[in-house]
Design an enzyme around this catalytic site. Structure first.
Site, PDB file in Angstrom:
ATOM      1  N   SER A 111       0.851  -1.179   0.000  1.00 38.17           N
ATOM      2  CA  SER A 111       0.000   0.000   0.000  1.00 38.17           C
ATOM      3  C   SER A 111       0.887   1.230   0.000  1.00 38.17           C
ATOM      4  CB  SER A 111      -0.886  -0.014   1.239  1.00 38.17           C
ATOM      5  OG  SER A 111      -1.155   1.315   1.641  1.00 38.17           O
ATOM      6  N   LYS A 112       0.514   2.203  -0.845  1.00 38.05           N
ATOM      7  CA  LYS A 112       1.335   3.414  -0.935  1.00 38.05           C
ATOM      8  C   LYS A 112       1.387   4.136   0.395  1.00 38.05           C
ATOM      9  CE  LYS A 112       0.677   4.273  -5.803  1.00 38.05           C
ATOM     10  NZ  LYS A 112       0.128   5.103  -6.850  1.00 38.05           N
ATOM     11  N   ARG A 113       0.396   3.834   1.227  1.00 38.22           N
ATOM     12  CA  ARG A 113       0.359   4.528   2.518  1.00 38.22           C
ATOM     13  C   ARG A 113       1.200   3.837   3.587  1.00 38.22           C
ATOM     14  NH1 ARG A 113      -4.124   5.747  -0.121  1.00 38.22           N
ATOM     15  NH2 ARG A 113      -4.866   3.629   0.018  1.00 38.22           N
TER      16      ARG A 113
END
Ligand code: GLU
Length: 482
Positions: free
Chosen positions: A258-260
């Site tokens: 996840s990019k987060r």
């Protein structure tokens, strides 16, 4: 018939920096193009205007170039036949094609408001339907109703009119035959929003067709979009490109990256800043979703171009292992010749040392001490900083060594010798210590250890000659005098 020239694209949304997944798509498309003597296009899918970030496009482009992935066409190197390369500059084109579909009865204007859609969706779900579909209210609207909507000032969107019960099948380059039914696409989806901006699925088809894209290699998250896109190709009687969907990238717990997730560095710029080499990143990403048919682990871009075979794209998720990335980078650092190594490492040394105090030869000598030990450029900062800003001497044994009654004599003699010294090199330093030993009769540990402790605060580390090189003669004398 003439074979079509291979044309592929990397088509990011300019919503942020180049991410590992994007870099992988770009790399595989690039290798695919090179393998078949084709072209790769860099296209900007910026129709999700709220998510665009200033500079997102340019940084993606620059990071790609940094990796050695040079597009043949892009907003910066347009081919007039296909330009423009930013979707927001192509709105007229999409509108014309959407209106063509409306004229042919393959699409229709829809005036329903979001609130109305919500209410009817709720109703459908309450009536037990599993997946909501647009109910085609506006497809069946009378002329009078439409006039009334217009009078109200409603702005319509355009929906595709899907064929019922149509089989949509394609041969995926990675996963083989994939089959969908037009009944499972969520109903007549929107192709043009009421603000005149196309949806992704529509714009991508128009662009891929007009830009003569022959192969679409992209992430698995787009697999469910492909039948929608094929449905549009069919309405225009256009031949769709070949599709290949690369498996997801997962973290070490098997979860989709996840990019987060801030625990994992995922952006190319982060790696560049830490001192990862572009060729190492390319090598690492190559093996993130592609398996060579040998055990070989190190591939130059040229070798990758040579050996890349889309048939060997992996069909199971690719695990992103940061340690493997660092290992790969270390291999590449070790292979740098002196000149490139120095150029690469200097900025990192500069975070610990005042570079103006050293000549290149000395810097290289120092840098070479760490060449086989660092995983990235950044790794050289801490050991150098520890020498420049030493810690207080701790530990009873260490303190006792410093407190030997011979120690002041050692320091005094050493300072005198150093004052005479012309150049710091292994032979000279050996001689200096020999002279001190002869002059005051102290040798071995009692000679060397107090010096090391006075200079660095700790009893282990790189050789004294190198410490003296890093500190410089004046600083060594200052530290001993204290
Ligand atoms: N703009 C899309 C994305 O960033 C590209 C998808 C595609 O390759 O069709 O995911």
């Amino acid at each position: 018939m003439e074979e079509k020239k291979v044309r592929v694209r990397y088509a990011p949304s300019p919503t942020g920096f180049l991410h590992i997944g994007g870099a992988r798509s770009a790399l595989f498309n690039y290798l695919f193009a090179k393998k078949y003597n084709g072209q790769i296009i860099f296209r900007i899918e910026d129709t999700d205007i709220e998510r665009n970030v200033p500079g997102g496009e340019k940084s993606q482009y620059d990071d790609l170039r940094w990796l050695g992935i040079d597009p043949d066409e892009s907003p910066y190197e347009p081919n007039e036949k296909y330009a423009p390369y930013r979707q927001m500059e192509r709105l007229d084109i999409y509108r014309q094609y959407a209106e063509e579909l409306v004229r042919r009865g393959d699409a229709y204007y829809c005036y329903c408001t979001n609130e109305e859609l919500e209410i009817r969706k709720e109703e459908q779900l309450n009536n037990g339907v599993k997946a909501y579909k647009y109910d085609r209210k506006c497809l069946n609207a009378t002329k009078e109703q439409i006039e009334a909507y217009k009078k109200e000032g409603r702005k319509p969107c355009i929906r595709i009119k899907l064929h019922d019960h149509e089989k949509i099948e394609f041969d995926d380059l990675v996963r083989g035959k994939v089959t969908f039914s037009s009944d499972d696409l969520g109903g007549d989806f929107v192709i043009m929003k009421s603000n005149g901006i196309p949806t992704y699925n529509f714009a991508v088809v128009i662009d891929d067709h007009l830009m003569e894209i022959t192969h679409v290699l992209r992430g698995e998250e787009h697999l469910s979009n492909t039948p929608k896109q094929i449905a549009i190709y069919r309405m225009f009687n256009w031949e769709p490109p070949k599709f290949g969907h690369m498996t997801i990238i997962v973290n070490q717990n098997g979860k989709k990256l996840s990019k987060r997730d801030n625990n994992i560095l995922q952006f190319m710029s982060q790696y560049r800043d830490l001192g990862y080499l572009p060729e190492a990143i390319v090598n690492f990403i190559l093996l993130l979703g592609w398996t060579p048919d040998s055990n070989k682990e190190i591939f130059s871009m040229d070798e990758a171009k040579e050996e890349f075979d889309p048939k060997r794209l992996s069909t199971s998720p690719s695990m992103f292992d940061q340690q493997k990335m660092t290992w790969t980078n270390a291999q590449y650092i070790r292979r740098l010749d002196d000149a490139r190594y120095l150029e690469f490492i200097k900025p990192f040394m500069g975070k610990a040392l005042d570079l103006s105090k050293y000549d290149d030869k000395t810097l290289l000598d120092i840098a070479l001490l760490y060449k086989d030990e660092i995983g990235c450029g950044n790794d050289i900062i801490a050991p150098l900083t520890n020498i420049i800003s030493p810690s207080e001497v701790e530990g009873e044994e260490e303190k006792a060594m410093l407190a030997l009654d011979t120690t002041p004599k050692v320091f005094k003699a050493l300072i005198e010798e150093l004052n005479e010294l012309k150049e710091v090199n292994p032979e000279n330093i050996k001689q200096v210590f020999k002279n001190v030993q002869n002059a005051i009769g102290v040798k071995g540990k009692a000679l060397y250890m107090p010096v090391r402790l006075a200079l660095t605060g700790v009893s282990h580390g790189i050789e004294l000659v190198n410490i003296i090189k890093i500190l410089g003669k004046e600083e060594v004398i200052a530290r001993l005098s204290k």
